[in-house]
Design an enzyme around this catalytic site. Structure first.
Site, mmCIF file in Angstrom:
data_model
loop_
_atom_site.group_PDB
_atom_site.id
_atom_site.type_symbol
_atom_site.label_atom_id
_atom_site.label_comp_id
_atom_site.label_asym_id
_atom_site.label_seq_id
_atom_site.Cartn_x
_atom_site.Cartn_y
_atom_site.Cartn_z
ATOM 1 N N GLY A 46 11.790 -9.540 0.794
ATOM 2 C CA GLY A 46 11.676 -8.686 -0.370
ATOM 3 C C GLY A 46 10.384 -8.015 -0.409
ATOM 4 O O GLY A 46 9.591 -8.108 0.665
ATOM 5 N N GLY A 47 10.097 -7.362 -1.373
ATOM 6 C CA GLY A 47 8.828 -6.589 -1.841
ATOM 7 C C GLY A 47 7.580 -7.547 -1.692
ATOM 8 O O GLY A 47 6.613 -7.248 -0.910
ATOM 9 N N LYS A 66 12.323 -20.067 -0.457
ATOM 10 C CA LYS A 66 11.791 -18.799 -0.932
ATOM 11 C C LYS A 66 10.229 -18.894 -0.914
ATOM 12 O O LYS A 66 9.798 -19.922 -1.628
ATOM 13 C CB LYS A 66 12.394 -18.206 -2.076
ATOM 14 C CG LYS A 66 11.949 -16.877 -2.600
ATOM 15 C CD LYS A 66 12.739 -16.266 -3.817
ATOM 16 C CE LYS A 66 12.333 -14.588 -4.100
ATOM 17 N NZ LYS A 66 12.870 -13.937 -5.070
ATOM 18 N N ASP A 161 15.544 -6.230 -13.776
ATOM 19 C CA ASP A 161 15.641 -5.546 -12.459
ATOM 20 C C ASP A 161 17.232 -5.671 -12.126
ATOM 21 O O ASP A 161 17.659 -6.030 -10.868
ATOM 22 C CB ASP A 161 14.967 -6.360 -11.467
ATOM 23 C CG ASP A 161 14.762 -5.694 -10.087
ATOM 24 O OD1 ASP A 161 14.909 -4.372 -10.117
ATOM 25 O OD2 ASP A 161 14.431 -6.127 -9.273
#
Length: 318
Positions: A46-47, A66, A161
């Protein structure tokens, strides 16, 4: 009479067979939490984060692991956001959210958390093959996301989001709203946090991701108040974003498109949105169009007000 031994089931790669070797293996007498996870494989970036699959050697299952990217792992603000994401995900225990198992620090002290590993397709991947999917099924996916939001909003959390990439449809028909990294929560007295955004540029480099204006989210799905960084932003920002996803269900594209970030931002802030029936190449049910446009009203007070209300509208005969 000949007795036949039961045929040993053949495992699929994603769903290994449960065997006595796994279920009856004793735990070590001295448990070292730093050696619990092994066989890591990167499955997404991800970002700000890296998502890996790995095996939990205590429970003998494959999980999702994660972590923050190395460039963000020591940043206090990103650490705070990461811990918030883990705890929000863990506290929102609902059929349409991903179960969170554990939060901890690795051998060098960096945060990680583990979740259920779910195989399936994101709504973005489904949209890439839109012609294969019936409208009724896609609307049901939107309804299931609405259930997740109804539960989250009832527990004081705004997602902020909502987009097709953050909706996962699993192999058993389950619909999961993922990635609570931008979740907004409030102080007990109702006050918002003093600084409600991380450093600009954290969201990646997609054309629709804001990388240079201090905003967070994917702008094609962001509400006007989210673009304005409105301190009074509330749960209705998610209603707008889910309406934007419904718009894409109906038309095959987001409600606002443009060649530049500024063009998309300006159109959103102006409320310059074409009705789905003017954009779609297929017939758009008029009732669904009305519901969609009610979600996308410029002023939050004029929108459908709650996720529960949106669910009820979508469940009517359209």
């Amino acid at each position: 009479m000949i007795q036949r031994r039961p045929r040993f089931p053949q495992a699929e790669d994603d769903y290994p067979v449960v065997t006595l070797e796994d279920t009856d293996k004793p735990l070590p007498k001295s448990i070292n939490p730093h050696t619990r996870y092994a066989y890591f494989k990167t499955i997404a970036r991800g970002g700000r984060s890296i998502i890996q699959s790995c095996k939990d050697l205590h429970l003998m299952r494959v999980v999702c692991y994660k972590t923050l990217k190395p460039e963000f792992a020591e940043d206090a603000d990103h650490q705070r956001r990461f811990v918030r994401e883990a705890r929000v995900s863990a506290m929102l225990q609902h059929p349409n959210t991903v179960p969170t198992y554990e939060i901890g620090r690795d051998m060098v002290g960096h945060y990680y958390f583990t979740m259920k590993l779910v195989h399936g397709y994101t709504l973005r991947e489904i949209f890439d093959f839109r012609e294969r999917y019936d409208l009724t099924r896609l609307v049901e996916v939107v309804i299931q996301v609405g259930h997740a939001l109804e539960y989250a909003h009832g527990h004081g959390v705004a997602h902020r989001d909502i987009k097709p990439e953050n909706v996962l449809v699993g192999p058993f028909g389950e619909v999961l709203l993922m990635d609570w990294g931008l979740a907004k929560v409030w102080h007990p007295d109702g006050e918002a946090e003093a600084v409600d955004r991380t450093a600009a540029g954290a969201q990646g480099n997609r054309r629709t991701d804001v990388t240079d204006q201090g905003l967070e989210g994917t702008i094609s799905y962001m509400s006007p108040e989210q673009i304005r960084n409105d301190g009074e932003l509330d749960y209705r920002t998610d209603i707008y974003s889910l309406g934007a996803v419904l718009y894409e269900v109906l038309t095959g594209r987001p409600p606002v498109v443009g060649e530049t970030v500024d063009e998309i931002l300006n159109q959103t802030l102006a409320g310059d949105l074409a009705p789905p029936s003017q954009v779609a190449n297929t017939l758009v049910p008029s009732r669904l169009e009305t519901i969609c446009m009610q979600c996308l009203r410029l002023a939050a007070d004029e929108r459908i007000q709650t996720a529960g209300e949106l669910i009820r509208e979508l469940q009517e005969d359209w």
